[in-house]
Scaffold this motif. Structure first.
Motif, PDB file in Angstrom:
ATOM      1  N   ARG A 104       0.737   2.095  -8.957  1.00 16.78           N
ATOM      2  CA  ARG A 104       2.369   1.492  -9.123  1.00 16.78           C
ATOM      3  C   ARG A 104       3.089   1.248  -7.830  1.00 16.78           C
ATOM      4  NH1 ARG A 104       4.222   6.377 -13.328  1.00 16.78           N
ATOM      5  NH2 ARG A 104       3.690   5.362 -15.316  1.00 16.78           N
ATOM      6  N   SER A 105       2.324   1.902  -6.005  1.00 16.55           N
ATOM      7  CA  SER A 105       2.686   1.827  -5.435  1.00 16.55           C
ATOM      8  C   SER A 105       2.086  -0.148  -4.771  1.00 16.55           C
ATOM      9  CB  SER A 105       1.932   2.463  -4.268  1.00 16.55           C
ATOM     10  OG  SER A 105       1.634   2.521  -2.560  1.00 16.55           O
ATOM     11  N   ARG A 106       2.934  -0.803  -4.576  1.00 18.22           N
ATOM     12  CA  ARG A 106       3.163  -1.338  -3.989  1.00 18.22           C
ATOM     13  C   ARG A 106       1.487  -1.873  -2.922  1.00 18.22           C
ATOM     14  NH1 ARG A 106       7.808  -6.160  -4.078  1.00 18.22           N
ATOM     15  NH2 ARG A 106       5.853  -6.946  -2.747  1.00 18.22           N
ATOM     16  N   ASN A 107       1.410  -0.890  -2.351  1.00 16.90           N
ATOM     17  CA  ASN A 107       0.802  -0.972  -0.962  1.00 16.90           C
ATOM     18  C   ASN A 107      -0.488  -0.147  -1.086  1.00 16.90           C
ATOM     19  OD1 ASN A 107       2.717  -1.686   0.828  1.00 16.90           O
ATOM     20  ND2 ASN A 107       2.810  -0.308   1.991  1.00 16.90           N
ATOM     21  N   VAL A 108      -0.694   0.292  -1.664  1.00 15.83           N
ATOM     22  CA  VAL A 108      -2.116   0.809  -2.319  1.00 15.83           C
ATOM     23  C   VAL A 108      -2.396   0.003  -3.269  1.00 15.83           C
ATOM     24  CG1 VAL A 108      -2.877   2.138  -4.128  1.00 15.83           C
ATOM     25  CG2 VAL A 108      -1.868   3.357  -2.649  1.00 15.83           C
ATOM     26  N   ALA A 109      -1.583  -0.979  -4.880  1.00 18.04           N
ATOM     27  CA  ALA A 109      -2.705  -1.967  -5.436  1.00 18.04           C
ATOM     28  C   ALA A 109      -3.055  -2.800  -4.377  1.00 18.04           C
ATOM     29  CB  ALA A 109      -1.471  -2.127  -6.742  1.00 18.04           C
ATOM     30  N   GLY A 110      -2.097  -3.296  -3.671  1.00  9.64           N
ATOM     31  CA  GLY A 110      -2.430  -5.088  -2.267  1.00  9.64           C
ATOM     32  C   GLY A 110      -3.561  -4.375  -2.084  1.00  9.64           C
ATOM     33  N   ALA A 111      -3.518  -3.167  -0.953  1.00  8.54           N
ATOM     34  CA  ALA A 111      -4.313  -2.272  -0.159  1.00  8.54           C
ATOM     35  C   ALA A 111      -5.609  -2.899  -0.674  1.00  8.54           C
ATOM     36  CB  ALA A 111      -4.252  -1.693   0.235  1.00  8.54           C
ATOM     37  N   ASN A 112      -6.334  -2.588  -2.078  1.00 14.02           N
ATOM     38  CA  ASN A 112      -7.092  -3.032  -2.937  1.00 14.02           C
ATOM     39  C   ASN A 112      -7.717  -3.880  -3.394  1.00 14.02           C
ATOM     40  OD1 ASN A 112      -8.721   0.179  -3.668  1.00 14.02           O
ATOM     41  ND2 ASN A 112      -6.359   0.080  -3.977  1.00 14.02           N
ATOM     42  N   VAL A 113      -6.771  -4.785  -3.772  1.00 10.43           N
ATOM     43  CA  VAL A 113      -6.916  -6.165  -3.809  1.00 10.43           C
ATOM     44  C   VAL A 113      -6.666  -7.066  -2.357  1.00 10.43           C
ATOM     45  CG1 VAL A 113      -6.154  -8.067  -4.788  1.00 10.43           C
ATOM     46  CG2 VAL A 113      -5.222  -6.408  -5.860  1.00 10.43           C
ATOM     47  N   VAL A 140      -1.692 -12.267  -0.248  1.00 17.33           N
ATOM     48  CA  VAL A 140      -1.218 -11.390  -1.058  1.00 17.33           C
ATOM     49  C   VAL A 140      -0.779 -10.216  -0.101  1.00 17.33           C
ATOM     50  CG1 VAL A 140      -2.381  -9.253  -1.934  1.00 17.33           C
ATOM     51  CG2 VAL A 140      -3.511 -11.509  -2.517  1.00 17.33           C
ATOM     52  N   ALA A 141      -1.386  -9.690   1.372  1.00 17.46           N
ATOM     53  CA  ALA A 141      -0.678  -9.370   2.342  1.00 17.46           C
ATOM     54  C   ALA A 141       0.938  -9.663   2.300  1.00 17.46           C
ATOM     55  CB  ALA A 141      -1.809  -9.826   3.498  1.00 17.46           C
ATOM     56  N   VAL A 142       0.810 -10.570   2.689  1.00 17.59           N
ATOM     57  CA  VAL A 142       2.537 -11.141   2.753  1.00 17.59           C
ATOM     58  C   VAL A 142       3.355 -10.987   2.062  1.00 17.59           C
ATOM     59  CG1 VAL A 142       3.608 -13.506   3.492  1.00 17.59           C
ATOM     60  CG2 VAL A 142       1.520 -12.879   4.684  1.00 17.59           C
ATOM     61  N   VAL A 143       2.730 -11.738   0.530  1.00 16.58           N
ATOM     62  CA  VAL A 143       3.479 -11.047  -0.479  1.00 16.58           C
ATOM     63  C   VAL A 143       3.696  -9.309  -1.367  1.00 16.58           C
ATOM     64  CG1 VAL A 143       3.552 -11.889  -3.105  1.00 16.58           C
ATOM     65  CG2 VAL A 143       3.297 -13.896  -1.122  1.00 16.58           C
ATOM     66  N   VAL A 144       2.713  -9.126  -1.363  1.00 13.33           N
ATOM     67  CA  VAL A 144       2.876  -7.774  -1.958  1.00 13.33           C
ATOM     68  C   VAL A 144       3.388  -6.638  -1.024  1.00 13.33           C
ATOM     69  CG1 VAL A 144       1.838  -6.343  -3.382  1.00 13.33           C
ATOM     70  CG2 VAL A 144       0.998  -8.692  -3.588  1.00 13.33           C
ATOM     71  N   LEU A 145       2.357  -6.827   0.144  1.00 14.96           N
ATOM     72  CA  LEU A 145       2.366  -5.152   1.040  1.00 14.96           C
ATOM     73  C   LEU A 145       3.944  -5.084   1.449  1.00 14.96           C
ATOM     74  CD1 LEU A 145      -1.073  -5.173   2.983  1.00 14.96           C
ATOM     75  CD2 LEU A 145       0.020  -4.147   0.523  1.00 14.96           C
ATOM     76  N   GLN A 146       4.041  -4.126   1.344  1.00 14.17           N
ATOM     77  CA  GLN A 146       5.992  -3.501   1.919  1.00 14.17           C
ATOM     78  C   GLN A 146       5.132  -3.015   3.642  1.00 14.17           C
ATOM     79  OE1 GLN A 146       6.683  -1.279  -1.453  1.00 14.17           O
ATOM     80  NE2 GLN A 146       8.448  -3.051  -1.692  1.00 14.17           N
ATOM     81  N   PRO A 147       5.404  -2.945   4.107  1.00 13.06           N
ATOM     82  CA  PRO A 147       5.956  -1.808   5.731  1.00 13.06           C
ATOM     83  C   PRO A 147       6.108  -0.761   5.379  1.00 13.06           C
ATOM     84  CG  PRO A 147       7.048  -4.311   6.119  1.00 13.06           C
ATOM     85  CD  PRO A 147       7.299  -3.976   4.786  1.00 13.06           C
ATOM     86  N   PRO A 148       5.077   0.378   6.632  1.00 16.90           N
ATOM     87  CA  PRO A 148       5.664   1.764   5.862  1.00 16.90           C
ATOM     88  C   PRO A 148       6.608   2.585   6.472  1.00 16.90           C
ATOM     89  CG  PRO A 148       3.563   1.091   6.812  1.00 16.90           C
ATOM     90  CD  PRO A 148       3.887  -0.818   7.071  1.00 16.90           C
ATOM     91  N   PRO A 149       7.222   3.156   6.384  1.00 14.34           N
ATOM     92  CA  PRO A 149       8.568   3.449   6.782  1.00 14.34           C
ATOM     93  C   PRO A 149       8.209   3.570   8.518  1.00 14.34           C
ATOM     94  CG  PRO A 149       7.781   4.722   5.022  1.00 14.34           C
ATOM     95  CD  PRO A 149       6.983   3.461   5.490  1.00 14.34           C
ATOM     96  N   ARG A 150       9.550   3.446   8.808  1.00 13.35           N
ATOM     97  CA  ARG A 150       9.476   3.935  10.998  1.00 13.35           C
ATOM     98  C   ARG A 150       8.835   5.237  10.571  1.00 13.35           C
ATOM     99  NH1 ARG A 150       7.752  -0.193  13.582  1.00 13.35           N
ATOM    100  NH2 ARG A 150       8.243   0.492  15.912  1.00 13.35           N
ATOM    101  N   GLY A 151       7.784   5.060  11.910  1.00 13.36           N
ATOM    102  CA  GLY A 151       6.991   6.654  11.816  1.00 13.36           C
ATOM    103  C   GLY A 151       6.289   6.382  11.474  1.00 13.36           C
TER     104      GLY A 151
END
Length: 229
Positions: free
Chosen positions: A3-12, A198-209
């Motif tokens: 359900r996490s966009r970053n986890v799913a996107g990273a695998n793709v 996919v990286a541009v469209v799906v992934l979200q920047p992590p919280p600062r830090g």
């Protein structure tokens, strides 16, 4: 977990990018040995610059880049360099020389992979809860192997078919092999470009830090180190 966009996107992204990188490792070695006439030891030495650059960046410098520019930006830049290295390999001639036609590819590929994959692991782990960190890292590393295996089988099949067609049309064996490798490298570059999208469209920047690669003392996992090993 997915359900996490970053986890799913990273695998793709991992699957698409590793298809291209496995193509360089396998078909690139065949090009050096079967077309340029390198011995197995010479092939290994030819790939050494990429390995050294990848290791140096992964272990020391990529974390600095991630902290300054953000993991997603570093990932996109790294994958773009990997795609460029594949396009350059698709231009390698039958009578190529190492310094002119191969070494620049190794430098670009090593730089791209050295910054892309630690950044990718940072983004993947930013989408995991502390309880699922070990499972998430295991899934991403498994996806790496699956993507590479499936991608390589597709690229090798395309390359072989193209080479057979060229040879049947009257091309010499080195010309036919080179033409087959060129097709595989172009397809591999397209897969890596798809990973960039996919990286541009799906992934979200992590919280600062959370931009720097994280070390999980419970699982003993450090993304940058794991990727280079």
């Amino acid at each position: 977990i997915f359900r996490s966009r970053n986890v799913a996107g990273a695998n793709v992204i991992q699957m698409l990018a590793m298809a291209g990188l496995f193509g360089i490792g396998f078909l690139g070695a065949l090009y050096l040995q079967r077309v340029l006439g390198y011995s197995p030891v010479e092939v290994g030495l030819a790939f050494l610059p990429a390995t050294l650059i990848m290791g140096a960046l992964s272990l020391r410098f990529t974390a600095v880049f991630i902290g300054r520019f953000g993991a997603r930006n570093v990932l996109v830049a790294g994958l773009s360099l990997v795609a460029v290295s594949l396009v350059l390999f698709a231009r390698a001639p039958v009578d190529g020389t190492y310094v002119t036609d191969v070494l620049p590819i190794m430098v670009v590929q090593g730089t791209g992979a050295g910054i892309a994959f630690p950044a990718l692991m940072t983004l993947a782990m930013s989408g995991a809860t502390p309880e699922n960190a070990g499972l998430t890292s295991g899934i991403v590393n498994t996806t790496q192997q699956i993507g590479g295996a499936i991608g390589l089988s597709v690229l090798a099949t395309l390359s072989t078919t193209r080479s057979e067609d060229l040879q049947a049309g009257g091309a010499t064996l080195p010309e036919a092999l080179t033409g087959g490798y060129h097709l595989a490298f172009i397809v591999g570059a397209a897969l890596v470009v798809a990973a960039v999208i996919v990286a541009v469209v799906v992934l979200q920047p992590p919280p600062r830090g959370d931009e720097a690669p994280v070390h999980d003392p419970i699982e003993g996992y450090e993304p940058g180190l794991a990727e280079i090993v």
